[in-house]
Scaffold this motif. Structure first.
Motif, PDB file in Angstrom:
ATOM      1  N   VAL A 190       0.828  -1.207   0.000  1.00 47.32           N
ATOM      2  CA  VAL A 190       0.000   0.000   0.000  1.00 47.32           C
ATOM      3  C   VAL A 190       0.861   1.255   0.000  1.00 47.32           C
ATOM      4  O   VAL A 190       0.592   2.214  -0.745  1.00 47.32           O
ATOM      5  N   LEU A 191       1.899   1.267   0.807  1.00 43.67           N
ATOM      6  CA  LEU A 191       2.755   2.455   0.860  1.00 43.67           C
ATOM      7  C   LEU A 191       3.443   2.690  -0.478  1.00 43.67           C
ATOM      8  O   LEU A 191       3.484   3.821  -0.979  1.00 43.67           O
ATOM      9  N   GLY A 192       3.985   1.624  -1.068  1.00 44.77           N
ATOM     10  CA  GLY A 192       4.698   1.770  -2.333  1.00 44.77           C
ATOM     11  C   GLY A 192       3.772   1.964  -3.520  1.00 44.77           C
ATOM     12  O   GLY A 192       3.985   2.854  -4.353  1.00 44.77           O
ATOM     13  N   GLY A 193       2.741   1.135  -3.602  1.00 43.32           N
ATOM     14  CA  GLY A 193       1.847   1.214  -4.743  1.00 43.32           C
ATOM     15  C   GLY A 193       0.949   2.438  -4.709  1.00 43.32           C
ATOM     16  O   GLY A 193       0.958   3.266  -5.634  1.00 43.32           O
ATOM     17  N   CYS A 194       0.184   2.573  -3.643  1.00 44.01           N
ATOM     18  CA  CYS A 194      -0.701   3.740  -3.520  1.00 44.01           C
ATOM     19  C   CYS A 194       0.107   5.025  -3.349  1.00 44.01           C
ATOM     20  O   CYS A 194      -0.296   6.091  -3.825  1.00 44.01           O
ATOM     21  N   GLY A 195       1.255   4.915  -2.680  1.00 42.05           N
ATOM     22  CA  GLY A 195       2.110   6.089  -2.515  1.00 42.05           C
ATOM     23  C   GLY A 195       2.603   6.614  -3.854  1.00 42.05           C
ATOM     24  O   GLY A 195       2.704   7.833  -4.062  1.00 42.05           O
ATOM     25  N   SER A 196       2.905   5.720  -4.790  1.00 48.29           N
ATOM     26  CA  SER A 196       3.349   6.163  -6.108  1.00 48.29           C
ATOM     27  C   SER A 196       2.243   6.938  -6.816  1.00 48.29           C
ATOM     28  O   SER A 196       2.503   7.904  -7.536  1.00 48.29           O
ATOM     29  N   ALA A 197       0.979   6.510  -6.588  1.00 52.18           N
ATOM     30  CA  ALA A 197      -0.148   7.197  -7.218  1.00 52.18           C
ATOM     31  C   ALA A 197      -0.416   8.548  -6.573  1.00 52.18           C
ATOM     32  O   ALA A 197      -0.669   9.546  -7.253  1.00 52.18           O
ATOM     33  N   VAL A 198      -0.353   8.601  -5.243  1.00 51.63           N
ATOM     34  CA  VAL A 198      -0.687   9.827  -4.516  1.00 51.63           C
ATOM     35  C   VAL A 198       0.423  10.869  -4.634  1.00 51.63           C
ATOM     36  O   VAL A 198       0.150  12.068  -4.806  1.00 51.63           O
ATOM     37  N   ILE A 199       1.672  10.436  -4.563  1.00 50.54           N
ATOM     38  CA  ILE A 199       2.783  11.383  -4.479  1.00 50.54           C
ATOM     39  C   ILE A 199       3.480  11.616  -5.820  1.00 50.54           C
ATOM     40  O   ILE A 199       3.768  12.758  -6.194  1.00 50.54           O
ATOM     41  N   ALA A 200       3.757  10.536  -6.552  1.00 50.19           N
ATOM     42  CA  ALA A 200       4.659  10.647  -7.703  1.00 50.19           C
ATOM     43  C   ALA A 200       3.991  10.659  -9.066  1.00 50.19           C
ATOM     44  O   ALA A 200       4.594  11.119 -10.041  1.00 50.19           O
ATOM     45  N   ALA A 201       2.767  10.162  -9.178  1.00 48.61           N
ATOM     46  CA  ALA A 201       2.172   9.978 -10.507  1.00 48.61           C
ATOM     47  C   ALA A 201       1.973  11.281 -11.266  1.00 48.61           C
ATOM     48  O   ALA A 201       2.213  11.350 -12.468  1.00 48.61           O
ATOM     49  N   ALA A 202       1.514  12.305 -10.573  1.00 47.74           N
ATOM     50  CA  ALA A 202       1.188  13.558 -11.257  1.00 47.74           C
ATOM     51  C   ALA A 202       2.170  14.677 -10.944  1.00 47.74           C
ATOM     52  O   ALA A 202       1.853  15.853 -11.130  1.00 47.74           O
ATOM     53  N   PHE A 203       3.345  14.327 -10.485  1.00 45.91           N
ATOM     54  CA  PHE A 203       4.322  15.365 -10.158  1.00 45.91           C
ATOM     55  C   PHE A 203       4.621  16.177 -11.419  1.00 45.91           C
ATOM     56  O   PHE A 203       4.873  15.595 -12.486  1.00 45.91           O
ATOM     57  N   PRO A 204       4.615  17.500 -11.338  1.00 48.47           N
ATOM     58  CA  PRO A 204       4.731  18.337 -12.536  1.00 48.47           C
ATOM     59  C   PRO A 204       5.925  17.984 -13.422  1.00 48.47           C
ATOM     60  O   PRO A 204       7.056  17.858 -12.947  1.00 48.47           O
ATOM     61  N   ASP A 205       5.629  17.765 -14.690  1.00 49.95           N
ATOM     62  CA  ASP A 205       6.620  17.542 -15.754  1.00 49.95           C
ATOM     63  C   ASP A 205       7.322  16.188 -15.707  1.00 49.95           C
ATOM     64  O   ASP A 205       7.645  15.621 -16.746  1.00 49.95           O
ATOM     65  N   VAL A 206       7.578  15.649 -14.509  1.00 49.89           N
ATOM     66  CA  VAL A 206       8.347  14.406 -14.437  1.00 49.89           C
ATOM     67  C   VAL A 206       7.596  13.299 -13.694  1.00 49.89           C
ATOM     68  O   VAL A 206       8.195  12.337 -13.228  1.00 49.89           O
ATOM     69  N   GLY A 207       6.288  13.421 -13.552  1.00 55.05           N
ATOM     70  CA  GLY A 207       5.510  12.406 -12.857  1.00 55.05           C
ATOM     71  C   GLY A 207       5.610  11.050 -13.530  1.00 55.05           C
ATOM     72  O   GLY A 207       5.820  10.943 -14.748  1.00 55.05           O
ATOM     73  N   ILE A 208       5.432   9.990 -12.752  1.00 55.63           N
ATOM     74  CA  ILE A 208       5.631   8.639 -13.283  1.00 55.63           C
ATOM     75  C   ILE A 208       4.426   8.127 -14.064  1.00 55.63           C
ATOM     76  O   ILE A 208       4.545   7.153 -14.805  1.00 55.63           O
TER      77      ILE A 208
END
Length: 240
Positions: free
Chosen positions: A16-34
């Motif tokens: 949950v921390l890694g999977g959901c965390g990637s969606a909440v924190i990193a997926a839409a990060f401006p310009d370089v989101g995953i």
């Protein structure tokens, strides 16, 4: 048993921390989101890494649906099912709480959907109930077939976590737009508690559908595909 339940707690926590965390924190990060690709791989990598880390202790389920499917397939004792489910759900909730504490450190943070699962207005692609139900049942069934097949005695030992992790990645690559991908009732429960949407009102689907799918996958493997039911995930990892 305490060691097994601890392993399930930490394994589900990491998922949950890694999977959901990637969606909440990193997926839409401006310009370089995953993006969706990165989130899909994040979920797969959480299972792969923890299956190697603690799979030899508990079997590496990290998912109530997987535990049920393995029990139906004869790979897991039914008497341990409820304790495993409790450990998995508690691990998911604890991880969601930690994720919320981290994510809320951003000045303009709003939880929004918080990587929760849903259908209709809560579906990323606005898919309806029927589509969500079918997707969760079918993908969970195939996930169980992958798990049972890759941990059978007829395949090379030690590679099961790779197949299982990549299988979960593929499932996410296809189904994130439909339901945000559950195939795991614990994962759905943990983040739904912190979402600012009606995710809790739809949580029933993400228990019912994965459990049905897991049962179907186990029955298909046991009756049509499997030639053995003796090797567990833990045995496959330990043989590496």
């Amino acid at each position: 048993m305490l060691n097994k339940l601890s392993a399930e707690f930490f394994g589900t926590f990491w998922l949950v921390l890694g999977g959901c965390g990637s969606a909440v924190i990193a997926a839409a990060f401006p310009d370089v989101g995953i993006g969706l690709l990165g989130v899909s791989f994040a979920f797969g990598l959480t299972v792969l890494t923890m299956a190697y880390a603690v799979g030899g202790i508990s079997g590496g389920h990290f998912n109530p649906a997987v535990s049920l499917g393995l029990a139906i397939a004869g790979r897991f004792d039914f008497k341990d099912l409820i304790p495993y489910w409790i450990a998995q759900v508690v691990g998911a909730i604890a991880a969601a709480a930690v994720l919320y504490l981290i994510a809320s450190g951003k000045a303009d943070f709003t939880a929004g959907g918080f990587a929760s699962n849903g259908y209709g207005d809560l579906s990323p692609g606005k898919y309806g109930l029927t589509a969500a139900l079918v997707a969760e049942v079918v993908f969970t069934a195939f996930f169980l077939i992958i798990i049972l097949g890759s941990t059978s005695a007829s395949v090379p030992a030690g590679f099961a976590p790779i197949a299982i992790g990549l299988g979960l990645t593929l499932i996410h690559l296809v189904s994130i737009p439909v339901t945000n991908t559950s195939v795991n009732p614990a994962r759905s429960t943990g983040v739904a508690l912190f979402a600012e949407t009606a995710a809790l009102s739809q949580l029933w689907l993400f228990w019912v559908a994965p459990l049905i799918g897991a049962a179907l996958g186990a029955i298909i493997w046991k009756s049509l595909l499997g030639k053995d039911s003796e090797t567990s995930v833990a045995e496959a990892v330990s043989a590496a």
